[in-house]
Design an enzyme around this catalytic site. Structure first.
Site, short mmCIF file in Angstrom:
data_model
loop_
_atom_site.label_atom_id
_atom_site.label_comp_id
_atom_site.label_asym_id
_atom_site.label_seq_id
_atom_site.Cartn_x
_atom_site.Cartn_y
_atom_site.Cartn_z
N LYS A 8 -24.61 66.15 112.22
CA LYS A 8 -24.54 65.53 113.55
C LYS A 8 -25.34 64.22 113.64
O LYS A 8 -24.96 63.33 114.41
CB LYS A 8 -25.00 66.52 114.61
CG LYS A 8 -23.97 67.58 114.97
CD LYS A 8 -24.52 68.52 116.01
CE LYS A 8 -23.41 69.02 116.92
NZ LYS A 8 -23.93 69.81 118.05
N ASP A 26 -21.65 67.29 123.98
CA ASP A 26 -22.37 68.55 124.23
C ASP A 26 -22.95 68.60 125.65
O ASP A 26 -22.90 69.64 126.31
CB ASP A 26 -23.52 68.74 123.22
CG ASP A 26 -23.04 69.36 121.92
OD1 ASP A 26 -21.97 70.03 121.91
OD2 ASP A 26 -23.73 69.19 120.89
#
Ligand code: NAP
Length: 281
Positions: A75, A111
């Protein structure tokens, strides 16, 4: 891989890149939406070792891929490999969604969007501005949660973490509304909080539960957990016993996936009970 004259694949391909990636529920999630909307497309798990990531990312658009989800441990690394990075992904310091367009890689982080959309769906009367938010944990997911809660207008963002330095770093980056509590005094940050979030991995199957006395927590507060295996975590049960409303973490996973799906396959998908059942099956 197609040669230079083969042209783009007529069937869009997407996937999730991680190492390992077999545990990911994203293929089931996106597979459900592809079938539901009758779309031609495939979504596949792609196990890629860190040392191969750059090469794989450059090759996939030429093999018909329109984008990717990104999971642990890539990520952060994808930010340096992308041609453009959204402000929110840069602020969070990680990306979970890549879009390939015109030979370029665009990185975003959905997210925080998923976190808030889950609360809005399952606790529609939740008012972020009603009081302080208390966030337990300061890892990658917590950074997305902090960014989204601040954007939603929480008046104060309290945070605690076992490794205090990571919480201090969040305060340094996210500003004056952030107040750091020592891990040993974490229970104190619940007083007067309207929202409380477990953003650690404590409570996951095979891990210790989060041990935090909730005596100071107002029964009117909303409690949510990022952990979704199990769905009903010890922390959520404890909050419910106190009278609090609770929202589990699965909806965050489902909602964070929707913007990527829309950009890759051209349809904004629904997050509903059918999807939850499909992902849990
Ligand atoms: P991460 O970057 O590795 O952070 C882990 C966090 O948990 C850190 O705050 C860490 O504290 C804390 N922690 C781990 N073990 C601990 C222990 N024994 N005692 C105290 N604190 C401990 O992971 P992440 O990506 O932020 O993910 C955190 C959790 O959120 C995971 O369970 C993940 O599955 C879940 N998640 C859910 C979604 C969703 O869609 N629902 C999305 C992303 C993540 P230290 O800094 O002290 O190590």
């Amino acid at each position: 891989m197609p040669g230079p004259d083969a042209g783009p694949s007529p069937i869009p391909l997407a996937g999730v890149v991680g190492w390992p990636v077999a545990q990911s529920r994203s293929p089931r999630l996106h597979g459900h939406w592809l079938a539901r909307h009758g779309l031609a497309g495939h979504y596949v798990p792609l196990p890629v070792a860190p040392e191969d990531l750059a090469q794989v990312l450059r090759a996939l658009p030429r093999a018909g891929f329109v984008g990717l989800n990104v999971t642990i441990p890539h990520k952060q690394a994808v930010l340096a490999l992308a041609d453009s990075v959204t402000d929110r992904a840069a602020l969070i310091g990680a990306a979970n969604t890549l879009v390939f367009r015109g030979g370029r890689i665009h990185a975003d982080n959905t997210d925080g969007y998923g976190f808030v959309a889950n609360l809005r769906q399952h606790a529609p009367d939740w008012v972020p501005a009603a009081g302080a938010a208390a966030v337990i944990g300061a890892g990658g997911a917590a950074r997305a949660v902090v960014a989204s809660l601040l954007e939603c207008g929480v008046p104060e963002l309290r945070i605690t973490n076992r490794t205090r330095l990571r919480a201090d770093q969040i305060k340094a980056e996210f500003g004056a509304r952030v107040v750091v509590y020592d891990w040993a005094q974490a229970a104190n940050m619940l007083e007067g909080a309207a929202t409380v979030v477990n953003a650690t991995s404590l409570g996951m199957d095979g891990k210790q539960p989060l041990r935090l006395p909730l005596d100071a927590l107002d029964p009117g507060a909303l409690a949510t957990d990022l952990v979704y295996t199990p769905l009903d975590t010890p922390f959520l049960r404890q909050a419910r016993d106190r009278g609090c409303r609770t929202v589990d973490g699965l909806g965050m996973l489902l909602h964070q996936a929707a913007p990527g799906f829309e950009r890759w396959f051209g349809v904004r998908p629904q997050v509903d009970d059918d999807l939850r059942r499909a992902v849990l099956a």
